[in-house]
Design a protein around this motif. Structure first.
Motif, mmCIF file in Angstrom:
data_model
loop_
_atom_site.group_PDB
_atom_site.id
_atom_site.type_symbol
_atom_site.label_atom_id
_atom_site.label_comp_id
_atom_site.label_asym_id
_atom_site.label_seq_id
_atom_site.Cartn_x
_atom_site.Cartn_y
_atom_site.Cartn_z
ATOM 1 N N VAL A 52 25.218 18.769 43.515
ATOM 2 C CA VAL A 52 25.529 19.581 44.701
ATOM 3 C C VAL A 52 26.908 19.269 44.939
ATOM 4 C CG1 VAL A 52 24.940 19.919 47.158
ATOM 5 C CG2 VAL A 52 23.284 19.606 45.345
ATOM 6 N N LYS A 53 27.485 18.150 45.148
ATOM 7 C CA LYS A 53 28.762 17.895 45.411
ATOM 8 C C LYS A 53 29.959 18.325 44.391
ATOM 9 C CE LYS A 53 28.165 14.053 48.789
ATOM 10 N NZ LYS A 53 28.645 12.605 48.865
ATOM 11 N N ASP A 90 23.960 19.579 56.488
ATOM 12 C CA ASP A 90 22.813 19.875 56.642
ATOM 13 C C ASP A 90 22.082 19.951 55.619
ATOM 14 O OD1 ASP A 90 20.450 21.256 57.590
ATOM 15 O OD2 ASP A 90 21.560 23.005 58.699
ATOM 16 N N VAL A 91 20.884 19.960 55.196
ATOM 17 C CA VAL A 91 19.772 20.002 53.954
ATOM 18 C C VAL A 91 18.772 20.524 54.617
ATOM 19 C CG1 VAL A 91 19.190 17.682 53.771
ATOM 20 C CG2 VAL A 91 19.134 19.307 51.750
ATOM 21 N N VAL A 147 22.507 14.763 44.351
ATOM 22 C CA VAL A 147 23.622 14.753 45.263
ATOM 23 C C VAL A 147 24.897 15.049 44.366
ATOM 24 C CG1 VAL A 147 25.128 13.415 46.485
ATOM 25 C CG2 VAL A 147 22.424 13.192 46.991
ATOM 26 N N PHE A 203 16.308 23.508 47.454
ATOM 27 C CA PHE A 203 16.900 22.889 48.766
ATOM 28 C C PHE A 203 18.043 23.756 49.077
ATOM 29 C CE2 PHE A 203 15.790 19.272 46.297
ATOM 30 C CZ PHE A 203 15.214 18.455 47.243
ATOM 31 N N LYS A 204 18.415 23.938 50.148
ATOM 32 C CA LYS A 204 19.661 24.600 50.785
ATOM 33 C C LYS A 204 20.654 23.777 51.526
ATOM 34 C CE LYS A 204 19.948 27.033 54.766
ATOM 35 N NZ LYS A 204 20.181 28.038 55.771
ATOM 36 N N PHE A 205 21.860 23.472 51.110
ATOM 37 C CA PHE A 205 22.700 22.502 51.636
ATOM 38 C C PHE A 205 23.536 23.127 52.245
ATOM 39 C CE2 PHE A 205 21.063 20.551 48.021
ATOM 40 C CZ PHE A 205 20.981 19.146 48.158
ATOM 41 N N LYS A 206 24.197 22.914 53.527
ATOM 42 C CA LYS A 206 25.420 23.454 54.224
ATOM 43 C C LYS A 206 26.459 22.191 54.229
ATOM 44 C CE LYS A 206 24.268 26.082 57.638
ATOM 45 N NZ LYS A 206 23.944 26.743 58.917
ATOM 46 N N GLU A 245 27.326 27.329 51.823
ATOM 47 C CA GLU A 245 25.900 26.985 51.666
ATOM 48 C C GLU A 245 25.660 27.085 49.933
ATOM 49 O OE1 GLU A 245 23.389 29.865 53.656
ATOM 50 O OE2 GLU A 245 23.956 28.848 55.699
ATOM 51 N N THR A 293 22.788 10.760 52.263
ATOM 52 C CA THR A 293 22.102 11.672 51.096
ATOM 53 C C THR A 293 21.093 10.986 50.400
ATOM 54 O OG1 THR A 293 23.870 11.542 49.985
ATOM 55 C CG2 THR A 293 23.820 13.526 51.314
ATOM 56 N N ILE A 304 28.302 17.021 53.080
ATOM 57 C CA ILE A 304 27.040 17.872 53.350
ATOM 58 C C ILE A 304 26.571 17.535 54.740
ATOM 59 C CG2 ILE A 304 24.686 17.857 52.738
ATOM 60 C CD1 ILE A 304 25.208 16.932 49.984
#
Length: 140
Positions: free
Chosen positions: A96-97, A107-108, A93, A115-118, A124, A85, A105
């Motif tokens: 988001v975390k 997928d981004v 990061v 952004f879309k994070f998976k 998501e 990341t 994470i």
């Protein structure tokens, strides 16, 4: 009748131009090559596909990275394994975390304005460009 044949030929030809073509890794823009070397230093490029406006890259560990035609990443998909990341920036990061502290994470995707994070827990998380969480949902 001839007009129909000409139109059919043009349609087939145009769809061929829009199709993915396999190209050599060295045809990637320099910044895309640099992105891969910096963020995936031990990985090897296994496949590069190009269409009119993008490159799709598959690495030997299964990771898939999409770049726009200018070489800017648009998607990094670890295929259910954690991705590096560092390219996102520490501030993004950490925010988001914090939304999913016990998940990795995987997928981004770069979206318009964010952004879309998976995550590996199937959540998501959607953020703005600064990493501020805008929403979350379970990816079923």
């Amino acid at each position: 009748m001839k007009l129909k044949l000409i139109l059919a030929s043009l349609t087939c030809g145009a769809s061929f131009l829009l199709a993915d073509m396999v190209v050599a890794p060295n045809t990637l823009p320099a910044n895309a090559q640099g992105f891969i070397k910096q963020n995936f230093p031990t990985a090897q490029i296994m496949l590069v596909k190009r269409d009119l406006d993008s490159f799709d890259v598959t690495l030997n560990d299964g990771t898939e990275i999409d770049f726009n035609i200018n070489g800017q990443w648009t998607s990094v998909d670890g295929k259910y394994k954690a991705i590096p990341t560092g390219f996102l920036g520490q501030a993004i990061v950490s925010k988001v975390k914090a939304a999913q502290p016990n998940a990795a994470i995987i997928d981004v995707d770069r979206k318009i304005g964010g952004f879309k994070f998976k995550f590996n827990n199937m959540m998501e998380v959607y953020t703005d460009m600064n990493g501020n969480v805008l929403g979350q949902k379970f990816d079923d």
